[in-house]
Scaffold this motif. Sequence first.
Motif, short mmCIF file in Angstrom:
data_model
loop_
_atom_site.label_atom_id
_atom_site.label_comp_id
_atom_site.label_asym_id
_atom_site.label_seq_id
_atom_site.Cartn_x
_atom_site.Cartn_y
_atom_site.Cartn_z
N CYS A 190 0.82 -1.31 0.06
CA CYS A 190 0.22 0.02 0.04
C CYS A 190 1.02 1.27 -0.22
CB CYS A 190 -0.83 0.09 1.10
SG CYS A 190 -2.39 -1.28 1.16
N LYS A 191 2.09 1.37 0.15
CA LYS A 191 3.03 2.09 0.22
C LYS A 191 3.36 2.54 -1.46
CE LYS A 191 5.09 1.81 4.45
NZ LYS A 191 6.21 1.80 5.51
N ALA A 192 2.88 1.92 -2.53
CA ALA A 192 3.24 1.87 -3.86
C ALA A 192 2.03 1.96 -4.81
CB ALA A 192 4.31 0.90 -4.08
N LEU A 193 1.99 2.69 -5.57
CA LEU A 193 0.90 2.71 -6.78
C LEU A 193 1.75 1.86 -7.98
CD1 LEU A 193 0.07 6.54 -7.13
CD2 LEU A 193 -0.97 4.47 -5.78
N VAL A 194 0.62 1.29 -8.57
CA VAL A 194 0.97 0.14 -9.68
C VAL A 194 0.54 0.95 -11.15
CG1 VAL A 194 0.40 -1.82 -11.01
CG2 VAL A 194 0.51 -1.83 -8.61
N ILE A 195 1.45 1.07 -12.01
CA ILE A 195 1.46 1.75 -13.24
C ILE A 195 0.63 0.71 -13.99
CG2 ILE A 195 2.33 3.01 -15.15
CD1 ILE A 195 4.82 3.53 -13.20
N ASP A 196 -0.46 1.16 -14.71
CA ASP A 196 -1.15 0.36 -15.98
C ASP A 196 -1.37 1.10 -16.89
OD1 ASP A 196 -2.46 -1.60 -16.97
OD2 ASP A 196 -4.38 -1.47 -15.83
N VAL A 197 -1.46 0.71 -18.03
CA VAL A 197 -1.85 1.41 -19.34
C VAL A 197 -2.85 0.69 -19.97
CG1 VAL A 197 -0.75 2.06 -21.64
CG2 VAL A 197 0.64 2.28 -19.41
N GLU A 198 -3.92 1.44 -20.12
CA GLU A 198 -5.10 0.85 -21.06
C GLU A 198 -5.06 1.36 -22.76
OE1 GLU A 198 -8.45 2.42 -18.98
OE2 GLU A 198 -8.05 1.08 -17.17
N GLU A 199 -5.25 0.25 -23.48
CA GLU A 199 -5.40 0.65 -24.74
C GLU A 199 -6.92 0.60 -25.33
OE1 GLU A 199 -3.21 -1.15 -28.70
OE2 GLU A 199 -4.39 -2.72 -27.28
N HIS A 200 -7.17 1.74 -26.20
CA HIS A 200 -8.61 1.90 -26.77
C HIS A 200 -8.39 2.18 -28.29
CE1 HIS A 200 -10.43 1.13 -22.90
NE2 HIS A 200 -9.68 2.08 -22.27
N ASN A 201 -7.99 1.48 -28.97
CA ASN A 201 -7.47 1.84 -30.28
C ASN A 201 -8.78 1.68 -31.23
OD1 ASN A 201 -4.63 1.87 -29.69
ND2 ASN A 201 -4.19 -0.03 -30.55
N SER A 202 -8.63 2.67 -32.20
CA SER A 202 -9.63 2.82 -33.49
C SER A 202 -8.93 2.44 -34.60
CB SER A 202 -10.36 4.03 -33.12
OG SER A 202 -9.48 5.00 -33.19
N MET A 203 -9.86 2.43 -35.45
CA MET A 203 -9.05 2.50 -36.98
C MET A 203 -8.09 3.42 -37.07
SD MET A 203 -10.81 1.77 -40.64
CE MET A 203 -11.57 0.10 -40.00
N PHE A 204 -6.92 3.07 -37.64
CA PHE A 204 -5.83 4.24 -37.84
C PHE A 204 -5.14 5.09 -36.58
CE2 PHE A 204 -8.37 4.08 -41.90
CZ PHE A 204 -7.74 2.82 -42.32
N VAL A 205 -5.63 4.74 -35.43
CA VAL A 205 -5.28 5.52 -34.31
C VAL A 205 -5.06 4.73 -33.28
CG1 VAL A 205 -6.14 7.53 -32.66
CG2 VAL A 205 -6.66 7.51 -35.04
N THR A 206 -4.00 5.12 -32.59
CA THR A 206 -3.40 4.36 -31.27
C THR A 206 -3.85 5.07 -30.12
OG1 THR A 206 -1.77 3.27 -32.46
CG2 THR A 206 -1.60 3.39 -30.10
N ASN A 207 -4.62 4.63 -29.11
CA ASN A 207 -4.91 5.46 -28.14
C ASN A 207 -4.42 4.62 -26.84
OD1 ASN A 207 -7.01 7.39 -29.31
ND2 ASN A 207 -7.73 5.45 -29.86
N LEU A 208 -3.75 5.27 -25.96
CA LEU A 208 -3.29 4.73 -24.57
C LEU A 208 -3.64 5.53 -23.65
CD1 LEU A 208 0.31 3.46 -25.64
CD2 LEU A 208 -1.74 2.15 -25.65
N THR A 209 -3.95 5.23 -22.29
CA THR A 209 -4.18 5.90 -21.18
C THR A 209 -3.40 5.33 -19.98
OG1 THR A 209 -6.52 6.50 -21.99
CG2 THR A 209 -6.07 6.89 -19.59
N PHE A 210 -2.82 6.19 -19.32
CA PHE A 210 -2.04 5.87 -17.97
C PHE A 210 -3.11 5.71 -16.90
CE2 PHE A 210 2.00 7.37 -19.72
CZ PHE A 210 2.88 6.43 -19.29
N VAL A 211 -3.08 4.90 -15.88
CA VAL A 211 -3.91 4.59 -14.98
C VAL A 211 -2.91 4.17 -13.71
CG1 VAL A 211 -6.07 3.33 -13.74
CG2 VAL A 211 -5.76 3.93 -16.28
N LEU A 212 -2.92 4.97 -12.75
CA LEU A 212 -2.38 4.51 -11.33
C LEU A 212 -3.13 4.18 -10.32
CD1 LEU A 212 -0.28 6.51 -12.91
CD2 LEU A 212 0.61 7.20 -10.83
#
Length: 250
Positions: free
Chosen positions: A76-98
């Motif tokens: 609980c003293k640390a956060l976990v870095i996650d990355v979510e992908e929501h790609n669409s045609m011809f576009v790469t979409n990434l979101t950081f979630v801590l």
Amino acid sequence: MKTYIFNILLALSFAAKGQSNTVNYKYLIVPEKFSFLKQPNQYNLNTLAKALFEDKGFTVYYDNTEIPSEIATDRCKALVIDVEEHNSMFVTNLTFVLKDCKGNVVLKSKEGKSREKEYKQSYNAAMRDAFSSFGDIHYEAGSTPAANFTVTTTPAPEVKTVAPTPVTQPAVATTKQSEALLYAHPINNGYQLIDSAPKIVLTLLKTTVADYYIASNTSTNGVVLKKDGNWFFEYYKDNALVSEKLSIKF
């Protein structure tokens, strides 16, 4: 009235900005492989994520490396870095979630976008774009985040110290001299030592070591070996080592 409302909204926006850019967690943990990737550190995204947060003053560890005891015993003293992908045609979409130790989202970036055609360039550009929404995010020492959570720990089992069993050392070897001459009669796997009676005194079985035999008679088991040009029958009697010198004629 409109000016008053505008000033309130402006103040709230600055307050929200200040809260979103200050993180009381010093440690962050990044996985060796994000869930949307097929291989660990594919396109160097995990390395990039680690470097981006380290540049902001955070201490970042991979989840497959040795983690300091301070956070290994209290995640609980640390956060976990996650990355979510929501790609669409011809576009790469990434979101950081801590996320915190309970999976709660503590901080989330905007959706970073890239239209690059090459995968590595596109993913890297989208990740940098997502991270840019954090602005001047930084670690700020202060209250311990883990104080807000209750962590149940199981006490380590009591370890009883068992005194080692003393090892009894054998008594100093005593040497006996056998006067009788023994004749070595060959058998399939060794020799039989026969005296003048004739009587079988010892049976010798060959080993993989030259001049070293497993020896036995009706009452004793031991070894017969050659030392300094002389033959000896060695065995234990009453926990004392006995070395009996033999005269053998092969």
